[in-house]
Design an enzyme around this catalytic site. Sequence first.
Site, short mmCIF file in Angstrom:
data_model
loop_
_atom_site.label_atom_id
_atom_site.label_comp_id
_atom_site.label_asym_id
_atom_site.label_seq_id
_atom_site.Cartn_x
_atom_site.Cartn_y
_atom_site.Cartn_z
N SER A 58 12.38 49.70 16.43
CA SER A 58 13.39 48.70 17.01
C SER A 58 14.65 48.93 16.63
CB SER A 58 12.98 47.42 15.79
OG SER A 58 13.04 47.72 14.58
N ASP A 348 19.80 40.97 10.18
CA ASP A 348 18.59 40.08 10.10
C ASP A 348 17.68 40.53 8.90
OD1 ASP A 348 17.52 42.47 10.93
OD2 ASP A 348 16.64 41.47 12.83
N HIS A 351 17.80 45.21 10.50
CA HIS A 351 18.29 45.70 11.55
C HIS A 351 19.92 45.53 11.11
CE1 HIS A 351 14.48 44.61 13.21
NE2 HIS A 351 14.49 45.71 13.46
#
Length: 381
Positions: A58, A348, A351
Amino acid sequence: MVIMDSLLCPPLCSFNRFSFSSAIHLLLLISTFMSSSPKTSVLCKCKNPPAIFNFGDSNSDTGGLVAGLGYSINLPNGRTFFRRSSGRLSDGRLIIDFLCQSVNTTFLTPYLDSMGSIFSNGVNFAIVGSSTLPKYVPFSLNIQVMQFLHFKGRSVQLVTAGSMHFLGDEGFRNGLYMIDIGQNDLSDSFAKNLSYVQVVKKIPSIILEIRYSIEEIYAQGGRRFWVHNTGPLGCLPQKLSLVQKVSDDLDPYGCLSSYNDAAGLFNEALLHLCEELRSEYKDATIVYVDIYTIKYDLIANSSNYGFSSPLMACCGFGGPPYNYDIRVTCGHPGYQVCNEGSKYISWDGIHYSEAANSIVASKILSTDYSTPRIAFDYFCN
């Protein structure tokens, strides 16, 4: 939505658990403090950027999860730069986006995006949640490499047939192969309540998978590799909110020492792998980039960079100290988010924000954290 005003190998196993953190702390204490508004872009005269092939999770997924599985990544993700959800887990651009911009190439298209895709500048195989183990599970590293093999064969066929949207043999030979993976292997291991020692014992297997992937790409003609190590896992608001902490496991900046020490051991092994491969593949360029030190410095000296609450998520739920609740994550009903333009390192809880990513990218481009010290635009053709 609520707007917040401010928001196993013996050498590895015998490593002194606290030596890595101590070394980092010492480096931070003796380093020269950075200005509060560091340079966030580097002028580049790259006229022929390389095709970029990215493998990862991610941290570098530019929309693969959304394209491949239809998973919704809602606003406020993407609010800062794209002004819409872009499939990235950030308010804006990722580190890889800034690196692409630094060599005058467009953002990488996810491999699984079938809607109007053009792959003439490379392709992104990274997918949210990816790890190296277990193998043959979507979208583990070896699956991403298998996708690359299929893509390469089909791309060459299409170019031979006259397509302008893909890459021929030369594009693959001169391409830059980026690898940014391993965080989820460590994170998932801790999440399964494995002990620190048990997590460390898994590191050689993780490194071996990265070796296999580089060897496979090399066998396919790849000669240019750009390898990121993993960041300070123990400084993520998500980990800090979920883990039952004890005072002797927190470092001076409030991060989990055990998590960061495991990341440090992984990074040490990854550096050793890059050195080994560099000696084996004399005709290859293999650059190892110390993302950990860059990110840890950003957290430890957050105020010098203009950031506040370095261990608190901008978008999440629960307020201080971490604003992270696994039941109410960013973009889902009930989330809270800081004002646009607020200076948070964490977007968040897992990240980084675009503001933080911009600084990390600028430090990568400086070559101060690269071994060997090769500039990113060195790979321009």
